[in-house]
Write a protein that holds these residues in place. Structure first.
Motif, short mmCIF file in Angstrom:
data_model
loop_
_atom_site.label_atom_id
_atom_site.label_comp_id
_atom_site.label_asym_id
_atom_site.label_seq_id
_atom_site.Cartn_x
_atom_site.Cartn_y
_atom_site.Cartn_z
N LEU A 78 25.92 41.85 -73.74
CA LEU A 78 26.87 42.06 -72.78
C LEU A 78 28.00 43.04 -73.23
CD1 LEU A 78 27.32 38.24 -72.48
CD2 LEU A 78 26.28 39.84 -70.74
N VAL A 79 28.03 43.45 -74.41
CA VAL A 79 28.89 44.51 -74.90
C VAL A 79 28.31 45.57 -75.63
CG1 VAL A 79 31.05 45.02 -76.41
CG2 VAL A 79 30.82 42.65 -74.96
N ASP A 80 28.02 46.72 -75.00
CA ASP A 80 26.99 47.73 -75.60
C ASP A 80 27.62 49.02 -75.01
OD1 ASP A 80 25.29 49.48 -76.52
OD2 ASP A 80 23.60 48.42 -75.52
N SER A 81 28.24 49.97 -76.09
CA SER A 81 28.82 51.14 -75.72
C SER A 81 27.94 52.25 -75.36
CB SER A 81 29.61 51.58 -76.98
OG SER A 81 28.57 51.98 -78.05
N GLU A 82 26.59 51.97 -75.50
CA GLU A 82 25.56 52.64 -74.73
C GLU A 82 25.27 52.43 -73.61
OE1 GLU A 82 24.27 55.38 -76.71
OE2 GLU A 82 25.97 54.67 -78.06
N ASP A 83 25.71 51.27 -73.23
CA ASP A 83 25.35 50.78 -71.79
C ASP A 83 26.44 50.13 -71.31
OD1 ASP A 83 23.77 50.33 -69.37
OD2 ASP A 83 22.96 48.43 -70.16
N ALA A 84 27.76 50.72 -71.00
CA ALA A 84 28.89 50.05 -70.76
C ALA A 84 29.05 49.59 -69.44
CB ALA A 84 30.23 51.07 -71.07
N ARG A 85 29.19 48.34 -69.39
CA ARG A 85 29.37 47.75 -68.14
C ARG A 85 30.72 46.72 -68.16
NH1 ARG A 85 24.49 47.89 -65.34
NH2 ARG A 85 22.95 48.96 -66.42
N GLU A 86 31.26 46.34 -66.86
CA GLU A 86 32.41 45.60 -66.94
C GLU A 86 31.50 44.17 -66.19
OE1 GLU A 86 36.36 46.64 -65.33
OE2 GLU A 86 35.83 45.42 -63.48
N TYR A 87 31.98 43.02 -66.95
CA TYR A 87 31.62 41.69 -66.51
C TYR A 87 32.79 40.98 -66.05
CZ TYR A 87 26.91 42.10 -68.44
OH TYR A 87 25.74 42.67 -68.94
N SER A 88 32.63 40.12 -64.83
CA SER A 88 33.40 39.24 -64.38
C SER A 88 32.67 37.91 -64.43
CB SER A 88 34.02 39.66 -63.02
OG SER A 88 35.04 40.66 -63.17
N TRP A 89 33.41 36.56 -64.90
CA TRP A 89 32.70 35.67 -65.04
C TRP A 89 33.67 34.54 -64.23
CZ3 TRP A 89 28.37 34.66 -67.92
CH2 TRP A 89 27.85 35.72 -68.65
N ILE A 90 33.06 33.94 -63.24
CA ILE A 90 33.83 33.08 -62.37
C ILE A 90 33.85 31.54 -62.74
CG2 ILE A 90 34.14 32.87 -59.77
CD1 ILE A 90 33.06 35.47 -59.41
#
Length: 430
Positions: free
Chosen positions: A210-222
């Motif tokens: 979920l936290v990877d600088s090589e595959d940077a993604r933004e996560y929103s948890w609802i």
């Protein structure tokens, strides 16, 4: 071109004012100065998202603009994911997009302070004035562009155009709107706690997937009246970790801050996926309490302009952060204002530029403010039509379409046409 420069004063030295200043200083016919009330030019807050509409605006400003964003350590997100954290389907993806599937850039996350530093790095120091809190102004006439600014330290400054980039508590907005209730912001009742975490520590707590600088993604948890967001910034060295909820009793109150205790946080997030509970406990609950902030916004104003006075950024359209558009709107404002004022050959044409800016920017920005507030209600699981059944709707990301898919070139062309029409009208009237 008039032999006399058009004197432009910007009140407010945050990102909005600094981005406009940097865009205007390249025009030799504009004498631009910026005034900051604090003792130094600095930014509060952690990070902003610069979505592709704002990146398109930077491209139109010139090659220097996207380069400054890069120099500030902005991290392009390769994808954005919305996840369900409680109830039916816990841990499942509600909606997502990535740059490969979209075939377009999505958003970049940048630290506010680093971006401000880059925006001001090449600005001549004599154009920047700190410890200058605006107290009052004096206009020679209602229609004249000649202004005298009075600061609380007893100094003055004369200008033809005053642009308020002085934030949600804007003094210039009050000069424009007077006693109108929309001159002041309102509390939405929603609150958040923002933290910055070292990359390695955040990755260990949240998980490498979920936290990877090589595959940077933004996560929103609802969840049920709760929310978590995390993304990367500062060239991947930092992770922004945000928790949020709502407090109906605070809605429309005058409360700006909220003390959020560790036990309240743990109770709020009971029943969340174990890895997120671990992350919240390890990253947020290390301290006994946090200083949370309530989310405020501006109600729609009748105008952003009065004669030679104008507001931009949070001074014009302060918004909640749910759609990550506050910083982007400021960048768009800077593009439009700089392009129009750069074309003005006289103070009269500069006044026409402000009118065109108001007409093209106000409808879009006020729509974003309303959309962001409504999106926030959905993202804390309180949407009237959705609740926590968001996966069934399958349309969450479509709420961003009108924001990020704006044709910025056409938006700019419309503003230029409006300015020309406004000036022609003024010329015909005398």
């Amino acid at each position: 071109m008039s032999s006399q420069p058009i004197r432009v004063a910007i009140s407010g030295g945050g990102l909005a004012g600094a981005s406009l200043l940097r865009a205007l200083i390249d025009f030799p016919h504009l004498d631009v100065h910026i005034f900051e009330s604090a003792a130094a030019f600095k930014e509060a807050g952690l990070a902003i998202g610069v979505t592709r509409n704002a990146q398109a605006a930077l491209d139109l400003m010139g090659s220097w603009a996207p380069e400054l964003l890069k120099r500030a350590g902005a991290v392009p997100m390769r994808g954005v994911r919305f996840m369900i954290a409680q109830g039916e389907g816990q841990g499942e993806v509600i909606d997502e997009i990535d740059d490969v599937t979209a075939g377009k850039r999505l958003t970049s996350i940048v630290h506010r302070a680093a971006y401000l530093q880059e925006l001001l790095a090449d600005v001549p120091r004599e154009r920047m004035h700190s410890s200058k809190k605006l107290e009052r102004i004096n206009r020679e006439t209602e229609s004249s562009g000649s202004l005298t600014l009075y600061f609380t330290d007893g100094t003055t400054h004369e200008c033809d155009i005053l642009i308020g980039a002085d934030g949600i508590h804007s003094t210039v907005r009050k000069f424009i709107l007077g006693d109108d209730p929309t001159a002041s912001p309102r509390n939405t009742g929603m609150w958040l706690v923002m933290t910055l975490q070292p990359y390695a520590e955040a990755q260990a707590s949240i998980g490498k997937g979920l936290v990877d600088s090589e595959d940077a993604r933004e996560y929103s948890w609802i969840g049920n009246n709760n929310y978590v967001m995390h993304n990367l910034l500062s060239d991947g060295q930092l992770v922004q970790f945000v928790i949020a909820s709502s407090d109906e009793e605070a809605k429309s109150s005058d409360r700006w801050h909220r003390t959020v205790r560790t036990d309240e946080i743990k109770n709020l997030y009971q029943g969340w996926p174990p890895h997120l509970m671990q992350a919240i406990d390890g990253l947020v609950c290390k301290k006994p309490e946090h200083d949370g902030i309530y989310l405020w916004e501006h109600a729609p104003a009748a105008t952003y302009v009065s004669g030679p006075l104008c507001v931009m950024g949070d001074a014009a359209h302060a918004t909640t952060p749910w759609q990550g558009s506050g910083g982007g709107m400021s960048i768009e404002d800077s593009l439009i204002l700089s392009a129009l004022l750069g074309r003005a050959k006289s103070v009269t044409e500069a006044l026409a530029a402000l009118q065109a800016y108001d007409r093209v920017r106000r409808p879009r920005t006020q729509r974003i403010v309303d959309s962001s507030r409504d999106t926030g209600i959905i993202l804390i699981g309180k949407g009237e039509q959705t609740g926590l059944q968001l996966k069934k709707s399958g349309t969450l990301l479509r709420r961003w379409d009108f924001i990020i898919d704006l044709d910025m070139g056409k938006h700019l062309d419309e503003a230029i046409q409006l300015m020309e029409a406004e000036f022609s009208k003024e010329t015909a009237l005398g």
